[in-house]
Motif scaffolding. Sequence first.
Motif, short mmCIF file in Angstrom:
data_model
loop_
_atom_site.label_atom_id
_atom_site.label_comp_id
_atom_site.label_asym_id
_atom_site.label_seq_id
_atom_site.Cartn_x
_atom_site.Cartn_y
_atom_site.Cartn_z
N ALA A 1 21.38 -1.52 36.03
CA ALA A 1 22.39 -2.57 36.22
C ALA A 1 21.74 -3.80 36.85
N ALA A 2 20.90 -3.57 37.86
CA ALA A 2 20.26 -4.71 38.55
C ALA A 2 19.00 -5.17 37.81
N GLY A 3 18.56 -4.37 36.83
CA GLY A 3 17.38 -4.75 36.05
C GLY A 3 16.08 -4.72 36.86
N LYS A 4 15.99 -3.81 37.82
CA LYS A 4 14.73 -3.76 38.59
C LYS A 4 14.43 -2.34 39.09
N LEU A 5 13.24 -2.20 39.65
CA LEU A 5 12.83 -0.90 40.18
C LEU A 5 13.57 -0.58 41.48
N ASN A 6 13.83 0.69 41.70
CA ASN A 6 14.40 1.13 42.99
C ASN A 6 13.26 1.27 43.99
N ARG A 7 12.80 0.16 44.51
CA ARG A 7 11.58 0.16 45.33
C ARG A 7 11.74 0.95 46.63
N GLN B 1 5.24 -0.35 31.29
CA GLN B 1 4.19 0.55 31.83
C GLN B 1 3.25 -0.19 32.77
N ILE B 2 2.95 -1.45 32.43
CA ILE B 2 1.98 -2.19 33.26
C ILE B 2 2.59 -2.44 34.65
N ALA B 3 3.89 -2.72 34.68
CA ALA B 3 4.56 -2.95 35.96
C ALA B 3 4.70 -1.64 36.73
N LEU B 4 4.99 -0.58 35.97
CA LEU B 4 5.17 0.73 36.58
C LEU B 4 3.87 1.19 37.25
N ALA B 5 2.77 1.02 36.52
CA ALA B 5 1.46 1.46 37.04
C ALA B 5 1.11 0.67 38.30
N ARG B 6 1.38 -0.64 38.27
CA ARG B 6 1.06 -1.45 39.44
C ARG B 6 1.88 -0.98 40.65
N THR B 7 3.16 -0.70 40.37
CA THR B 7 4.03 -0.27 41.48
C THR B 7 3.53 1.05 42.08
N TRP B 8 3.19 2.01 41.24
CA TRP B 8 2.68 3.29 41.76
C TRP B 8 1.40 3.07 42.55
#
Length: 392
Positions: free
Chosen positions: A32-38, A105-112
Amino acid sequence: MAAVSVSPKSPALADFRRIVVKVGSSLLVDSAAGKLNRDWLASLAVDIAELHRDKFTAGPAEGRTRLRDVLVVSSGAIALGRAVLKLPAGALKLEDSQAAAAVGQIALARTWSEMLGAHSMTAGQVLVTLGDTEERRRYLNARSTIAKLLEWRCVPVINENDTVATTEIRYGDNDRLAARVATMVSADLLVLLSDVDGLYDRPPGDGGAKLIPLVERITPQVEAMAGASGSELSRGGMVTKIEAGKIATTAGTHMVIASGRVAHPLKAIADGAACTWFLTPANPVTARKKWIAGSLEPRGTLIIDAGAVAALRRGKSLLPAGVVRIEGAFGRGDAVLIRGPDGAEIGRGLIAYDAEDAEKIKGRSSADILSILGFGGRSEIVHRDDLVMGGE
Ligand code: GLU
Protein backbone atom coordinates in the motif's frame (compact mmCIF):
# COMPACT_ATOMS: atom_id res chain seq x y z
CA MET A 1 -5.66 -37.54 14.79
CA ALA A 2 -2.76 -40.00 14.84
CA ALA A 3 -0.57 -38.02 12.43
CA VAL A 4 -0.59 -34.90 14.53
CA SER A 5 0.36 -35.00 18.12
CA VAL A 6 1.47 -32.67 20.83
CA SER A 7 3.15 -35.35 22.90
CA PRO A 8 6.79 -34.93 21.75
CA LYS A 9 8.22 -31.60 22.78
CA SER A 10 8.64 -28.94 20.12
CA PRO A 11 12.31 -28.35 19.36
CA ALA A 12 14.05 -25.16 20.57
CA LEU A 13 15.51 -22.71 18.09
CA ALA A 14 18.77 -22.74 20.04
CA ASP A 15 19.27 -26.43 19.25
CA PHE A 16 19.96 -25.79 15.58
CA ARG A 17 23.36 -25.04 14.08
CA ARG A 18 22.54 -24.20 10.45
CA ILE A 19 19.33 -22.29 9.89
CA VAL A 20 17.71 -21.10 6.66
CA VAL A 21 15.26 -18.24 7.23
CA LYS A 22 12.75 -17.65 4.44
CA VAL A 23 11.08 -14.26 4.39
CA GLY A 24 7.90 -13.76 2.36
CA SER A 25 7.21 -10.76 0.09
CA SER A 26 4.23 -9.51 2.07
CA LEU A 27 6.43 -9.10 5.17
CA LEU A 28 9.19 -7.23 3.40
CA VAL A 29 7.17 -4.94 1.21
CA ASP A 30 4.35 -2.69 2.29
CA SER A 31 2.47 -2.71 -1.01
CA ALA A 32 0.00 0.00 0.00
CA ALA A 33 2.79 2.42 0.92
CA GLY A 34 4.97 1.17 -1.95
CA LYS A 35 8.07 0.67 0.18
CA LEU A 36 10.07 -1.78 2.27
CA ASN A 37 9.09 -2.48 5.87
CA ARG A 38 12.47 -1.25 7.09
CA ASP A 39 11.70 -1.21 10.81
CA TRP A 40 10.54 -4.78 10.76
CA LEU A 41 13.50 -5.85 8.67
CA ALA A 42 15.83 -4.10 11.12
CA SER A 43 14.28 -6.14 13.97
CA LEU A 44 14.78 -9.34 12.00
CA ALA A 45 18.41 -8.37 11.36
CA VAL A 46 18.94 -8.07 15.14
CA ASP A 47 17.60 -11.63 15.56
CA ILE A 48 19.76 -12.96 12.73
CA ALA A 49 22.80 -11.33 14.30
CA GLU A 50 21.99 -12.94 17.67
CA LEU A 51 21.67 -16.36 16.07
CA HIS A 52 24.82 -15.85 14.04
CA ARG A 53 26.68 -14.88 17.20
CA ASP A 54 25.37 -18.01 18.85
CA LYS A 55 22.89 -16.34 21.16
CA PHE A 56 19.50 -17.90 22.02
CA THR A 57 21.56 -20.77 23.34
CA ALA A 58 21.06 -22.07 26.82
CA GLY A 59 24.21 -22.56 28.85
CA PRO A 60 27.74 -21.24 28.39
CA ALA A 61 29.13 -20.86 24.90
CA GLU A 62 32.61 -22.06 25.91
CA GLY A 63 33.60 -25.37 24.52
CA ARG A 64 31.08 -25.21 21.70
CA THR A 65 33.02 -26.02 18.58
CA ARG A 66 30.57 -25.21 15.84
CA LEU A 67 29.34 -21.67 15.24
CA ARG A 68 25.82 -21.25 14.00
CA ASP A 69 25.30 -20.55 10.28
CA VAL A 70 22.38 -18.47 9.06
CA LEU A 71 21.16 -18.22 5.47
CA VAL A 72 18.35 -16.00 4.25
CA VAL A 73 15.98 -16.79 1.40
CA SER A 74 14.40 -13.47 0.62
CA SER A 75 11.38 -12.90 -1.58
CA GLY A 76 10.23 -9.45 -2.48
CA ALA A 77 12.04 -8.64 -5.72
CA ILE A 78 8.89 -8.52 -7.81
CA ALA A 79 6.78 -6.82 -5.13
CA LEU A 80 9.43 -4.19 -4.47
CA GLY A 81 10.14 -3.57 -8.16
CA ARG A 82 6.45 -3.18 -8.73
CA ALA A 83 6.25 -0.62 -5.91
CA VAL A 84 9.30 1.33 -7.12
CA LEU A 85 7.94 1.40 -10.68
CA LYS A 86 4.41 2.18 -9.47
CA LEU A 87 2.96 -0.56 -11.68
CA PRO A 88 -0.83 -0.85 -11.59
CA ALA A 89 -2.46 -3.45 -9.32
CA GLY A 90 -3.44 -6.83 -10.80
CA ALA A 91 -1.58 -9.82 -12.21
CA LEU A 92 1.64 -9.04 -14.05
CA LYS A 93 2.59 -10.61 -17.36
CA LEU A 94 5.73 -12.75 -17.15
CA GLU A 95 7.95 -10.20 -18.92
CA ASP A 96 6.62 -7.45 -16.63
CA SER A 97 7.38 -9.41 -13.48
CA GLN A 98 10.83 -10.31 -14.84
CA ALA A 99 11.62 -6.66 -15.47
CA ALA A 100 10.08 -5.61 -12.14
CA ALA A 101 12.32 -8.16 -10.39
CA ALA A 102 15.39 -6.57 -12.01
CA VAL A 103 14.49 -3.27 -10.34
CA GLY A 104 13.37 -4.82 -7.07
CA GLN A 105 16.24 -7.28 -6.57
CA ILE A 106 18.95 -4.61 -6.70
CA ALA A 107 17.18 -2.59 -3.99
CA LEU A 108 16.46 -5.72 -1.98
CA ALA A 109 20.09 -6.84 -2.05
CA ARG A 110 21.30 -3.39 -0.99
CA THR A 111 18.85 -3.35 1.89
CA TRP A 112 19.93 -6.77 3.15
CA SER A 113 23.56 -5.78 2.83
CA GLU A 114 22.92 -2.61 4.88
CA MET A 115 20.71 -4.29 7.47
CA LEU A 116 23.09 -7.19 8.11
CA GLY A 117 26.11 -4.90 7.78
CA ALA A 118 24.77 -2.79 10.65
CA HIS A 119 25.52 -5.85 12.83
CA SER A 120 28.91 -6.56 11.27
CA MET A 121 27.61 -9.39 9.11
CA THR A 122 28.55 -9.63 5.44
CA ALA A 123 25.74 -10.49 3.04
CA GLY A 124 26.45 -12.45 -0.14
CA GLN A 125 23.79 -12.45 -2.84
CA VAL A 126 23.01 -15.77 -4.53
CA LEU A 127 20.43 -15.88 -7.33
CA VAL A 128 19.43 -19.35 -8.44
CA THR A 129 17.31 -20.87 -11.18
CA LEU A 130 15.54 -24.22 -11.09
CA GLY A 131 18.38 -25.98 -12.93
CA ASP A 132 20.77 -25.08 -10.11
CA THR A 133 19.00 -27.50 -7.84
CA GLU A 134 17.52 -29.99 -10.32
CA GLU A 135 20.68 -30.84 -12.27
CA ARG A 136 23.10 -32.74 -10.12
CA ARG A 137 26.29 -31.06 -11.39
CA ARG A 138 24.90 -27.53 -11.04
CA TYR A 139 23.50 -28.47 -7.64
CA LEU A 140 26.95 -29.49 -6.43
CA ASN A 141 28.41 -26.28 -7.86
CA ALA A 142 25.85 -24.02 -6.17
CA ARG A 143 26.36 -25.96 -2.97
CA SER A 144 30.10 -25.40 -2.93
CA THR A 145 29.71 -21.65 -3.54
CA ILE A 146 27.30 -21.35 -0.62
CA ALA A 147 29.56 -23.52 1.52
CA LYS A 148 32.43 -21.12 0.82
CA LEU A 149 30.29 -18.13 1.86
CA LEU A 150 29.42 -19.90 5.10
CA GLU A 151 33.05 -20.80 5.71
CA TRP A 152 33.81 -17.07 5.42
CA ARG A 153 31.03 -16.41 7.97
CA CYS A 154 28.98 -14.49 5.38
CA VAL A 155 25.17 -14.63 5.38
CA PRO A 156 24.03 -15.85 1.96
CA VAL A 157 20.93 -13.95 0.82
CA ILE A 158 19.23 -16.12 -1.75
CA ASN A 159 16.40 -15.57 -4.20
CA GLU A 160 15.25 -17.00 -7.48
CA ASN A 161 16.80 -15.24 -10.46
CA ASP A 162 13.35 -14.02 -11.48
CA THR A 163 14.69 -11.79 -14.24
CA VAL A 164 15.80 -14.71 -16.36
CA ALA A 165 13.57 -17.53 -15.09
CA THR A 166 10.70 -18.24 -17.47
CA THR A 167 7.56 -20.18 -16.65
CA GLU A 168 8.94 -23.63 -17.48
CA ILE A 169 12.14 -23.18 -15.54
CA ARG A 170 10.86 -21.42 -12.44
CA TYR A 171 10.32 -22.49 -8.90
CA GLY A 172 7.73 -19.72 -8.78
CA ASP A 173 7.53 -19.78 -5.00
CA ASN A 174 10.28 -19.30 -2.50
CA ASP A 175 8.90 -21.87 -0.04
CA ARG A 176 10.07 -24.79 -2.14
CA LEU A 177 13.18 -22.91 -3.23
CA ALA A 178 14.05 -22.40 0.44
CA ALA A 179 13.50 -26.10 1.14
CA ARG A 180 15.78 -27.04 -1.74
CA VAL A 181 18.44 -24.64 -0.48
CA ALA A 182 18.07 -25.96 3.07
CA THR A 183 18.59 -29.55 1.95
CA MET A 184 21.40 -28.53 -0.39
CA VAL A 185 23.41 -27.08 2.50
CA SER A 186 22.29 -29.79 4.97
CA ALA A 187 20.66 -27.17 7.18
CA ASP A 188 19.11 -28.62 10.31
CA LEU A 189 16.29 -26.07 10.35
CA LEU A 190 14.20 -24.17 7.82
CA VAL A 191 12.16 -21.26 9.21
CA LEU A 192 9.31 -20.04 7.01
CA LEU A 193 8.27 -16.58 8.14
CA SER A 194 4.96 -15.65 6.63
CA ASP A 195 1.76 -13.79 7.32
CA VAL A 196 0.22 -16.84 9.00
CA ASP A 197 1.52 -18.25 12.26
CA GLY A 198 1.29 -21.89 11.29
CA LEU A 199 -0.85 -24.72 9.97
CA TYR A 200 -4.49 -24.82 11.08
CA ASP A 201 -6.69 -27.90 11.10
CA ARG A 202 -9.17 -26.04 8.85
CA PRO A 203 -9.13 -22.69 7.02
CA PRO A 204 -8.25 -20.08 9.70
CA GLY A 205 -11.22 -17.96 8.57
CA ASP A 206 -13.65 -20.73 9.65
CA GLY A 207 -14.74 -20.60 13.26
CA GLY A 208 -12.97 -22.95 15.67
CA ALA A 209 -9.87 -23.51 13.53
CA LYS A 210 -7.01 -24.76 15.73
CA LEU A 211 -3.30 -24.23 15.19
CA ILE A 212 -1.33 -27.48 14.98
CA PRO A 213 1.84 -27.00 17.06
CA LEU A 214 3.68 -30.11 15.89
CA VAL A 215 3.53 -32.31 12.80
CA GLU A 216 5.54 -35.48 13.18
CA ARG A 217 4.88 -36.73 9.67
CA ILE A 218 3.25 -35.11 6.64
CA THR A 219 0.39 -37.47 5.92
CA PRO A 220 -2.45 -37.03 3.39
CA GLN A 221 -4.55 -35.66 6.32
CA VAL A 222 -1.95 -32.97 6.97
CA GLU A 223 -1.89 -32.13 3.28
CA ALA A 224 -5.66 -31.85 3.28
CA MET A 225 -5.46 -29.22 6.03
CA ALA A 226 -3.42 -27.04 3.69
CA GLY A 227 -6.39 -26.85 1.33
CA ALA A 228 -6.78 -27.67 -2.33
CA SER A 229 -3.70 -27.39 -4.51
CA GLY A 230 -3.53 -25.87 -7.93
CA SER A 231 -5.62 -22.79 -7.27
CA GLU A 232 -4.23 -19.37 -8.16
CA LEU A 233 -4.45 -18.38 -4.53
CA SER A 234 -2.40 -21.30 -3.29
CA ARG A 235 0.90 -20.05 -4.73
CA GLY A 236 3.13 -19.25 -1.82
CA GLY A 237 0.26 -20.29 0.46
CA MET A 238 0.00 -23.29 2.77
CA VAL A 239 0.17 -25.80 -0.09
CA THR A 240 3.69 -24.79 -1.12
CA LYS A 241 4.68 -24.65 2.55
CA ILE A 242 3.63 -28.26 3.03
CA GLU A 243 5.48 -29.20 -0.17
CA ALA A 244 8.51 -27.45 1.30
CA GLY A 245 7.98 -29.43 4.50
CA LYS A 246 8.04 -32.70 2.57
CA ILE A 247 11.28 -31.80 0.81
CA ALA A 248 12.93 -30.55 3.99
CA THR A 249 11.89 -33.21 6.47
CA THR A 250 12.63 -36.13 4.14
CA ALA A 251 16.16 -34.78 3.83
CA GLY A 252 16.66 -34.43 7.58
CA THR A 253 15.87 -30.71 7.92
CA HIS A 254 13.27 -29.70 10.52
CA MET A 255 10.90 -26.92 9.50
CA VAL A 256 8.89 -24.33 11.38
CA ILE A 257 6.17 -22.05 10.03
CA ALA A 258 5.87 -18.93 12.14
CA SER A 259 4.41 -15.47 11.96
CA GLY A 260 6.51 -12.68 10.58
CA ARG A 261 3.84 -10.20 11.54
CA VAL A 262 5.64 -9.39 14.77
CA ALA A 263 8.86 -7.49 15.48
CA HIS A 264 11.80 -9.81 16.27
CA PRO A 265 10.09 -12.86 14.74
CA LEU A 266 12.97 -15.27 15.42
CA LYS A 267 13.25 -14.27 19.05
CA ALA A 268 9.48 -14.78 19.24
CA ILE A 269 9.95 -18.41 18.11
CA ALA A 270 12.76 -18.87 20.65
CA ASP A 271 10.45 -17.46 23.32
CA GLY A 272 7.74 -19.98 22.46
CA ALA A 273 5.36 -18.05 20.18
CA ALA A 274 2.59 -20.06 18.50
CA CYS A 275 3.96 -21.77 15.39
CA THR A 276 3.93 -25.15 13.64
CA TRP A 277 6.97 -27.43 13.81
CA PHE A 278 7.50 -30.19 11.26
CA LEU A 279 9.85 -32.89 12.48
CA THR A 280 12.18 -35.06 10.43
CA PRO A 281 11.79 -38.82 10.49
CA ALA A 282 14.20 -40.74 12.69
CA ASN A 283 16.48 -41.89 9.87
CA PRO A 284 17.44 -39.09 7.52
CA VAL A 285 18.50 -40.26 4.09
CA THR A 286 21.84 -39.98 2.27
CA ALA A 287 22.88 -36.88 0.34
CA ARG A 288 22.05 -38.52 -2.98
CA LYS A 289 18.62 -39.55 -1.76
CA LYS A 290 18.00 -36.04 -0.45
CA TRP A 291 18.52 -34.74 -3.91
CA ILE A 292 16.13 -37.32 -5.39
CA ALA A 293 13.50 -36.68 -2.74
CA GLY A 294 13.58 -32.94 -3.27
CA SER A 295 13.31 -32.98 -7.06
CA LEU A 296 10.60 -30.48 -7.84
CA GLU A 297 9.80 -31.55 -11.33
CA PRO A 298 9.73 -35.31 -11.77
CA ARG A 299 9.60 -36.08 -15.49
CA GLY A 300 7.09 -38.86 -15.29
CA THR A 301 4.98 -41.13 -13.14
CA LEU A 302 4.91 -44.89 -12.66
CA ILE A 303 1.69 -46.37 -11.38
CA ILE A 304 2.44 -49.65 -9.68
CA ASP A 305 0.32 -52.53 -8.39
CA ALA A 306 -0.42 -53.35 -4.76
CA GLY A 307 2.16 -56.17 -4.70
CA ALA A 308 4.89 -53.80 -5.82
CA VAL A 309 3.82 -51.22 -3.21
CA ALA A 310 4.19 -53.89 -0.52
CA ALA A 311 7.60 -54.94 -1.91
CA LEU A 312 8.85 -51.35 -1.91
CA ARG A 313 7.67 -50.92 1.66
CA ARG A 314 9.73 -54.01 2.56
CA GLY A 315 12.81 -52.29 1.18
CA LYS A 316 12.92 -53.93 -2.26
CA SER A 317 13.68 -52.35 -5.65
CA LEU A 318 10.92 -51.74 -8.20
CA LEU A 319 10.80 -54.37 -10.93
CA PRO A 320 9.14 -53.84 -14.32
CA ALA A 321 6.60 -56.57 -13.45
CA GLY A 322 4.99 -54.33 -10.81
CA VAL A 323 4.46 -51.36 -13.13
CA VAL A 324 0.91 -50.99 -14.40
CA ARG A 325 1.00 -47.64 -16.19
CA ILE A 326 3.58 -45.11 -17.29
CA GLU A 327 3.04 -41.39 -17.82
CA GLY A 328 5.36 -38.67 -19.08
CA ALA A 329 8.30 -38.34 -21.43
CA PHE A 330 11.45 -39.08 -19.49
CA GLY A 331 14.97 -40.20 -20.24
CA ARG A 332 17.09 -42.78 -18.48
CA GLY A 333 18.20 -41.44 -15.09
CA ASP A 334 15.38 -38.89 -14.78
CA ALA A 335 13.40 -38.50 -11.58
CA VAL A 336 9.92 -40.06 -11.62
CA LEU A 337 7.07 -40.20 -9.16
CA ILE A 338 5.87 -43.60 -8.05
CA ARG A 339 2.18 -43.92 -7.26
CA GLY A 340 0.14 -46.79 -5.92
CA PRO A 341 -3.03 -48.17 -7.54
CA ASP A 342 -5.09 -45.49 -5.74
CA GLY A 343 -2.88 -42.69 -7.03
CA ALA A 344 -1.22 -42.00 -3.64
CA GLU A 345 2.45 -41.05 -3.89
CA ILE A 346 4.63 -43.89 -2.64
CA GLY A 347 8.01 -42.40 -3.40
CA ARG A 348 10.35 -40.92 -5.96
CA GLY A 349 13.23 -42.45 -7.81
CA LEU A 350 15.60 -42.29 -10.72
CA ILE A 351 14.43 -44.56 -13.52
CA ALA A 352 16.82 -46.94 -15.26
CA TYR A 353 15.00 -46.86 -18.64
CA ASP A 354 13.66 -44.13 -20.90
CA ALA A 355 9.91 -43.79 -21.34
CA GLU A 356 9.77 -45.77 -24.57
CA ASP A 357 11.66 -48.77 -23.21
CA ALA A 358 9.86 -48.58 -19.86
CA GLU A 359 6.55 -48.78 -21.72
CA LYS A 360 7.72 -51.96 -23.48
CA ILE A 361 8.89 -53.78 -20.37
CA LYS A 362 6.15 -52.72 -17.93
CA GLY A 363 4.24 -55.63 -16.45
CA ARG A 364 6.84 -58.06 -17.77
CA SER A 365 9.33 -60.29 -16.05
CA SER A 366 12.89 -58.95 -15.75
CA ALA A 367 14.08 -62.15 -17.44
CA ASP A 368 12.34 -61.03 -20.66
CA ILE A 369 14.07 -57.62 -20.86
CA LEU A 370 16.75 -58.84 -23.27
CA SER A 371 14.29 -60.37 -25.71
CA ILE A 372 11.90 -57.40 -25.55
CA LEU A 373 14.44 -54.59 -25.91
CA GLY A 374 17.23 -56.38 -27.74
CA PHE A 375 19.68 -55.47 -24.98
CA GLY A 376 20.01 -56.60 -21.41
CA GLY A 377 19.39 -53.65 -19.09
CA ARG A 378 19.04 -53.63 -15.30
CA SER A 379 16.48 -56.02 -13.89
CA GLU A 380 15.16 -53.22 -11.65
CA ILE A 381 13.27 -50.37 -13.28
CA VAL A 382 14.05 -48.22 -10.22
CA HIS A 383 16.84 -49.56 -8.06
CA ARG A 384 16.52 -49.34 -4.29
CA ASP A 385 19.58 -47.06 -4.10
CA ASP A 386 17.87 -44.62 -6.45
CA LEU A 387 14.56 -44.68 -4.61
CA VAL A 388 13.22 -42.58 -1.78
CA MET A 389 10.00 -43.68 -0.15
CA GLY A 390 7.62 -41.07 1.25
CA GLY A 391 8.56 -40.42 4.85
CA GLU A 392 11.84 -42.36 4.50
N1 GLU B 1 11.12 -14.78 -6.09
C1 GLU B 1 9.95 -13.95 -5.91
C2 GLU B 1 10.35 -12.51 -5.61
O1 GLU B 1 11.42 -12.26 -5.11
C3 GLU B 1 9.08 -14.41 -4.77
C4 GLU B 1 8.42 -15.73 -4.90
C5 GLU B 1 7.49 -15.99 -3.70
O2 GLU B 1 6.75 -15.06 -3.34
O3 GLU B 1 7.51 -17.05 -3.12
O4 GLU B 1 9.59 -11.62 -5.85
